[in-house]
Design a protein around this motif. Structure first.
Motif, PDB file in Angstrom:
ATOM      1  N   GLN A  79     -44.317  55.548  51.388  1.00  0.00           N
ATOM      2  CA  GLN A  79     -45.223  57.155  51.303  1.00  0.00           C
ATOM      3  C   GLN A  79     -44.117  57.589  51.355  1.00  0.00           C
ATOM      4  N   TRP A  80     -42.781  57.558  51.171  1.00  0.00           N
ATOM      5  CA  TRP A  80     -41.493  57.975  51.407  1.00  0.00           C
ATOM      6  C   TRP A  80     -40.349  57.423  50.647  1.00  0.00           C
ATOM      7  N   PRO A  81     -40.511  57.113  49.504  1.00  0.00           N
ATOM      8  CA  PRO A  81     -39.790  55.994  48.871  1.00  0.00           C
ATOM      9  C   PRO A  81     -38.461  56.940  48.948  1.00  0.00           C
ATOM     10  N   HIS A  82     -38.581  58.355  48.512  1.00  0.00           N
ATOM     11  CA  HIS A  82     -37.357  59.041  47.328  1.00  0.00           C
ATOM     12  C   HIS A  82     -36.619  59.140  49.084  1.00  0.00           C
ATOM     13  N   PHE A  83     -36.686  58.747  50.392  1.00  0.00           N
ATOM     14  CA  PHE A  83     -35.972  58.723  51.748  1.00  0.00           C
ATOM     15  C   PHE A  83     -35.692  57.403  52.134  1.00  0.00           C
ATOM     16  N   LEU A  84     -35.734  56.446  51.360  1.00  0.00           N
ATOM     17  CA  LEU A  84     -35.211  54.820  51.436  1.00  0.00           C
ATOM     18  C   LEU A  84     -33.936  54.915  52.675  1.00  0.00           C
ATOM     19  N   SER A  85     -33.150  55.459  51.337  1.00  0.00           N
ATOM     20  CA  SER A  85     -31.763  55.201  51.367  1.00  0.00           C
ATOM     21  C   SER A  85     -31.477  56.553  53.308  1.00  0.00           C
ATOM     22  N   TRP A  86     -31.887  56.496  53.676  1.00  0.00           N
ATOM     23  CA  TRP A  86     -31.686  57.660  54.946  1.00  0.00           C
ATOM     24  C   TRP A  86     -32.607  56.710  56.243  1.00  0.00           C
ATOM     25  N   ALA A  87     -33.254  55.889  55.729  1.00  0.00           N
ATOM     26  CA  ALA A  87     -33.909  54.583  57.296  1.00  0.00           C
ATOM     27  C   ALA A  87     -33.384  54.802  58.530  1.00  0.00           C
ATOM     28  N   GLY A  88     -31.661  54.252  58.724  1.00  0.00           N
ATOM     29  CA  GLY A  88     -31.044  54.514  59.943  1.00  0.00           C
ATOM     30  C   GLY A  88     -31.104  55.716  59.857  1.00  0.00           C
ATOM     31  N   ASP A  89     -30.651  56.830  59.624  1.00  0.00           N
ATOM     32  CA  ASP A  89     -30.524  58.202  59.742  1.00  0.00           C
ATOM     33  C   ASP A  89     -31.526  58.641  60.366  1.00  0.00           C
ATOM     34  N   ILE A  90     -32.634  58.515  59.689  1.00  0.00           N
ATOM     35  CA  ILE A  90     -33.740  59.197  60.260  1.00  0.00           C
ATOM     36  C   ILE A  90     -34.035  58.320  61.658  1.00  0.00           C
ATOM     37  N   GLU A  91     -34.008  57.060  61.961  1.00  0.00           N
ATOM     38  CA  GLU A  91     -33.658  56.257  63.729  1.00  0.00           C
ATOM     39  C   GLU A  91     -33.206  57.176  64.398  1.00  0.00           C
ATOM     40  N   ARG A  92     -32.123  56.924  64.053  1.00  0.00           N
ATOM     41  CA  ARG A  92     -30.870  58.145  65.114  1.00  0.00           C
ATOM     42  C   ARG A  92     -31.700  59.251  65.293  1.00  0.00           C
ATOM     43  N   CYS A  93     -31.751  59.733  64.685  1.00  0.00           N
ATOM     44  CA  CYS A  93     -33.340  61.157  65.039  1.00  0.00           C
ATOM     45  C   CYS A  93     -34.543  61.351  65.459  1.00  0.00           C
ATOM     46  N   PHE A  94     -34.582  59.672  65.336  1.00  0.00           N
ATOM     47  CA  PHE A  94     -35.600  59.678  66.403  1.00  0.00           C
ATOM     48  C   PHE A  94     -35.309  59.594  67.709  1.00  0.00           C
ATOM     49  N   THR A  95     -34.311  58.338  67.320  1.00  0.00           N
ATOM     50  CA  THR A  95     -33.642  58.032  68.723  1.00  0.00           C
ATOM     51  C   THR A  95     -33.632  59.561  69.341  1.00  0.00           C
ATOM     52  N   ASP A  96     -32.625  60.398  69.195  1.00  0.00           N
ATOM     53  CA  ASP A  96     -32.455  61.667  69.339  1.00  0.00           C
ATOM     54  C   ASP A  96     -33.025  62.615  70.497  1.00  0.00           C
ATOM     55  N   TYR A  97     -34.562  62.633  69.685  1.00  0.00           N
ATOM     56  CA  TYR A  97     -36.110  63.097  69.707  1.00  0.00           C
ATOM     57  C   TYR A  97     -36.560  62.814  71.048  1.00  0.00           C
ATOM     58  N   VAL A  98     -36.629  61.126  71.138  1.00  0.00           N
ATOM     59  CA  VAL A  98     -36.531  60.237  72.445  1.00  0.00           C
ATOM     60  C   VAL A  98     -36.129  60.169  73.569  1.00  0.00           C
ATOM     61  N   LYS A  99     -34.818  61.209  73.613  1.00  0.00           N
ATOM     62  CA  LYS A  99     -33.910  61.678  74.486  1.00  0.00           C
ATOM     63  C   LYS A  99     -34.160  62.812  75.012  1.00  0.00           C
ATOM     64  N   ARG A 100     -34.353  63.542  74.097  1.00  0.00           N
ATOM     65  CA  ARG A 100     -34.911  65.159  75.104  1.00  0.00           C
ATOM     66  C   ARG A 100     -35.913  65.492  75.043  1.00  0.00           C
ATOM     67  N   LYS A 101     -36.884  64.357  74.871  1.00  0.00           N
ATOM     68  CA  LYS A 101     -38.346  64.862  75.386  1.00  0.00           C
ATOM     69  C   LYS A 101     -38.153  64.147  77.611  1.00  0.00           C
ATOM     70  N   ALA A 102     -37.423  63.281  77.052  1.00  0.00           N
ATOM     71  CA  ALA A 102     -36.985  62.429  78.554  1.00  0.00           C
ATOM     72  C   ALA A 102     -36.548  63.328  79.442  1.00  0.00           C
ATOM     73  N   GLU A 103     -35.314  63.841  78.671  1.00  0.00           N
ATOM     74  CA  GLU A 103     -34.721  65.075  79.812  1.00  0.00           C
ATOM     75  C   GLU A 103     -35.264  66.032  79.868  1.00  0.00           C
ATOM     76  N   ARG A 104     -35.958  66.773  79.365  1.00  0.00           N
ATOM     77  CA  ARG A 104     -36.944  68.212  79.295  1.00  0.00           C
ATOM     78  C   ARG A 104     -38.280  67.665  80.369  1.00  0.00           C
ATOM     79  N   ASN A 105     -38.593  67.017  80.520  1.00  0.00           N
ATOM     80  CA  ASN A 105     -39.746  66.151  81.028  1.00  0.00           C
ATOM     81  C   ASN A 105     -41.175  66.590  79.937  1.00  0.00           C
ATOM     82  N   LEU A 106     -40.910  66.354  78.777  1.00  0.00           N
ATOM     83  CA  LEU A 106     -41.831  66.069  77.704  1.00  0.00           C
ATOM     84  C   LEU A 106     -42.421  65.548  77.051  1.00  0.00           C
ATOM     85  N   LEU A 107     -44.103  65.363  76.578  1.00  0.00           N
ATOM     86  CA  LEU A 107     -44.631  63.842  76.401  1.00  0.00           C
ATOM     87  C   LEU A 107     -44.754  64.781  75.100  1.00  0.00           C
ATOM     88  N   ASP A 108     -44.844  64.282  73.362  1.00  0.00           N
ATOM     89  CA  ASP A 108     -45.922  64.485  72.572  1.00  0.00           C
ATOM     90  C   ASP A 108     -47.182  63.937  72.370  1.00  0.00           C
TER      91      ASP A 108
END
Length: 707
Positions: free
Chosen positions: A191-220
């Motif tokens: 669905q987003w082939p133009h961002f495929l070269s960023w796959a690893g970096d996108i997963e890094r963002c997701f990791t940080d996002y999940v960590k921030r939610k946990a530290e701040r007692n947030l659920l999406d």
């Protein structure tokens, strides 16, 4: 716009009235298939319910039958896709079994997950005072992760790579990953082939996002379902307690569920006492993560499943069913069914060929006015289209003719900036660690920029998120009064609440507005209507027992506007309905127009290279056509504009889904001058036009200072 001849039927219509599904309390006795489903025993049950076949009645009678045979109502769980649907079903169920239906557990998947997490989450390390992020706030938090990891800097992009995805795109990828359980790389490739070269970096963002939610007692929003699934799979004692709450689970609109929801049901219903209702022919929400595989594979996932098919249609006339049955019979994989009706008579659906979009608009308007003169209310007519922009020409003509209409969609109430501002105050009162809400509110204050806001948040975190700390932040002199006022507001309200006198939601809004109203007036040019929205929100909030339940209700099922929040509100105006097909699902009208029935629209061009998407596009057209009770008109403009500017005039082909067999069940109507190969308007193809003037330069010049 060219005039079209007014249409008159050549013979009087003799359409049998719809069979009443709601005569008396719940209508006549169930038909044989409905009764068979309602009285089924305790093994898995799949009710394949064709369009207009009375699935809601069947599900209600199924609940009533379970209660009648001794199943405690509080041990029945009814899962729907909107809270209102659950409430309506249980209200109708009361007519059959009385007040016992009040004890049935009903709601959405997300709402049920929220209740269970409040009850069992603490035993799994989830603090009880967690806050639910709405879509926009989740995007803001993803943006913080994106910025903190340095992905906002284009200089870090690999050679030849596109820019890094924006926060809202990252959130869409993350949500699709959670709900479909697909790998991030696979999602990007699809669905987003133009961002495929960023796959690893996108997963890094997701990791940080999940960590921030946990530290701040947030659920999406997605965390609610994911947490429910994880507890069922990885916390045996909690899972056993959850399963012990319900003897029977019933699920409506099962074709609209995603893989994560199916996973939850497999973990929850190990006793096999699961009933699902759905129609594979109406599975049209893949863009939300839904998959038709859930309903097609249900018998494999739940061994011993019994399938009951509802084929008697109570909505449409037999000629309409002849067309729609033929259309959907072309699907490559489906549950076999052929809908029938006792509503005999009426006309075959019209397939109307017109020259272009202007002629299409003229036909629709002339025809609906004629039907209105014959006694059909505007509200009983609808114009359906594949995408919102396709109604633009029609909307202009309706406005010119002073024909009232209502278009479904647009900006959601909770997405309005002033509503989000005020709710951020309430979220901080509930959860002082909500960094996203702090950042939003601090940026509202005069003189507070990004750097000052971030410094204030860092200072807040050090003493344990105490609001008084923001009064000590180093800030420009212009920002000091606002910071001190906000600090005093939060500190004062929290001091009162620590004394066992928590503010009710309406009172909380009233107190917060003492600070916020002047900010709103200074920030927005159109302050008066925004102030009226806040007045309405304050009234609505007064109907909730506490802030937590008020915020949870808004986050779990966002309303489209203030009227959606007000209980019992109705709109009595007689107005034509304009709607995308997706928004029209579940609705029905006496008269339905389906416009732009051409290839490139049905199916959309981007879907034409994927077999699964082609099949969903066929189902989408089927959903559109099955909304009609008495009259159906499918309109095909022979020519269209390839761009909204009208610069590229193109021939179109009739939708591939309306093949010869389907067309044989329809009336062919050709209107106006429609030559086989009309000349293209404007200059010959490929001609180069030298502009007489540079209009853009003229427009820019209006706002340039004289030398």
């Amino acid at each position: 716009m060219a005039d079209l001849p007014r249409l008159h039927l050549t013979a009087p219509r003799t359409v049998a009235p719809p069979a009443s599904i709601d005569g008396g309390a719940l209508g006549p006795a169930l038909n044989a298939a409905q009764a068979d489903a309602a009285n089924h025993g305790d093994t898995p049950l799949l009710i394949v319910a064709g369009a207009g076949s009375g699935k809601t009645r069947t599900l209600i009678h199924r609940v009533a039958a379970l209660i009648a045979r001794g199943v405690p109502p509080q041990r029945i769980l009814l899962l729907t896709f909107t809270r209102r649907s659950a409430q309506e079903m249980l209200s109708r169920c009361e007519c059959l079994v009385g007040s016992a239906s009040h004890q049935v557990q009903g709601g959405t998947f997300h709402g049920t997950a929220h209740r269970l997490l409040r009850r069992f989450g603490a035993a799994a390390g989830l603090p009880a005072d967690f806050t639910i992020l709405d879509q926009s706030d989740a995007g803001d938090l993803m943006g913080l992760s994106r910025s903190s990891l340095g992905y906002g800097d284009l200089k870090n992009a690999p050679r030849g790579a596109p820019r890094f995805p924006r926060a809202e795109t990252l959130l869409s990828i993350y949500s699709r990953h959670v709900n479909t359980e697909a790998d991030v790389a696979d999602l990007l490739s699809d669905q987003w082939p133009h961002f495929l070269s960023w796959a690893g970096d996108i997963e890094r963002c997701f990791t940080d996002y999940v960590k921030r939610k946990a530290e701040r007692n947030l659920l999406d929003y997605d965390d609610l379902l994911l947490s429910w699934a994880l507890l069922l799979e990885q916390a045996p004692s909690i899972a056993e307690q959850m399963r012990g709450l319900f003897d029977h689970v019933l699920v409506d609109e099962y074709q609209d569920t995603n893989p994560l929801q199916s996973r939850i049901l497999r973990g929850l219903c190990t006793n096999g006492k699961l009933t699902v209702v759905g129609d594979d022919a109406q599975s049209i929400y893949a863009f939300r993560g839904a998959t038709i595989r859930n309903i097609l594979d249900f018998p494999k996932q739940f061994p011993g499943t019994r399938i009951v098919t509802l084929e008697q249609n109570y909505r449409s006339t037999s000629p309409i069913l002849d067309t729609t049955n033929t259309l959907i019979s072309r699907s490559t994989e489906r549950y076999s069914k052929r809908l029938f009706t006792e509503r005999h008579g009426g006309e075959a659906p019209w397939l109307v060929t017109v020259r272009d979009e202007a002629a299409q608009t003229a036909f629709v308007v002339d025809r609906l006015l004629e039907l209105h003169e014959q006694g059909t209310p505007l509200r009983e007519m609808a114009v359906l289209f594949r995408a919102g922009y396709l109604s633009a020409d029609l909307e202009i003509e309706l406005a010119n003719r002073r024909i009232p209409y209502e278009k479904w969609g647009g900006l959601k109430f909770l997405e309005a900036a002033h509503i989000k501002d005020l709710l951020a105050f309430l979220r901080i009162l509930e959860n002082p660690r909500d960094e996203v809400s702090w950042y939003r509110l601090l940026r509202l204050l005069p003189g507070v920029g990004d750097a000052t806001a971030r410094a204030a948040i860092e200072l807040l975190a050090q003493p344990g998120w105490e609001p008084m700390a923001i009064g000590a932040v180093r800030a420009p002199a212009r920002a000091r009064p606002g910071l001190l006022a906000m600090s005093a507001l939060f500190d004062g309200m929290r001091r009162v609440e620590r004394g066992d006198r928590p503010h009710a939601p309406g009172e909380s809004i009233r107190l917060v507005r003492q600070l916020y109203d002047p900010i709103l007036q200074a920030t927005y040019d159109d302050a008066p209507p925004r102030m009226a929205d806040l007045d309405q929100l304050e009234i609505i909030a007064a109907g909730y027992p506490d802030r937590s339940s008020f915020l949870a209700a808004l986050a779990l099922e966002p309303p489209a506007n203030t009227q959606d929040l007000a209980v019992g509100s109705t709109d009595e105006d007689d107005a034509l309905i304009l709607s995308t097909v997706h928004s029209a699902k579940g609705k029905e009208w006496d008269v339905v127009f389906v416009i732009h029935a051409s290839d490139g629209v049905f199916p959309m061009a981007r879907a034409a290279v994927d077999d699964d998407q082609i099949e969903e596009e066929r189902r989408l057209l089927y959903v559109a056509m099955t909304r009609a009770r008495n009259e159906l008109m499918v309109v095909y403009p022979l020519h269209s504009y390839a761009t909204r500017t009208g610069a590229d005039f193109a021939y179109t082909q009739l939708s591939r889904f309306l093949d010869q067999g389907v067309r044989q069940t329809m009336q062919r109507v050709t209107l106006g001058d429609v030559p086989e190969f009309p000349p293209l308007p404007g200059p010959r193809a490929g001609a180069i036009i030298e502009p007489e003037v540079d209009l853009r330069a003229l427009l820019r010049g209006r706002f340039q200072s004289p030398p």
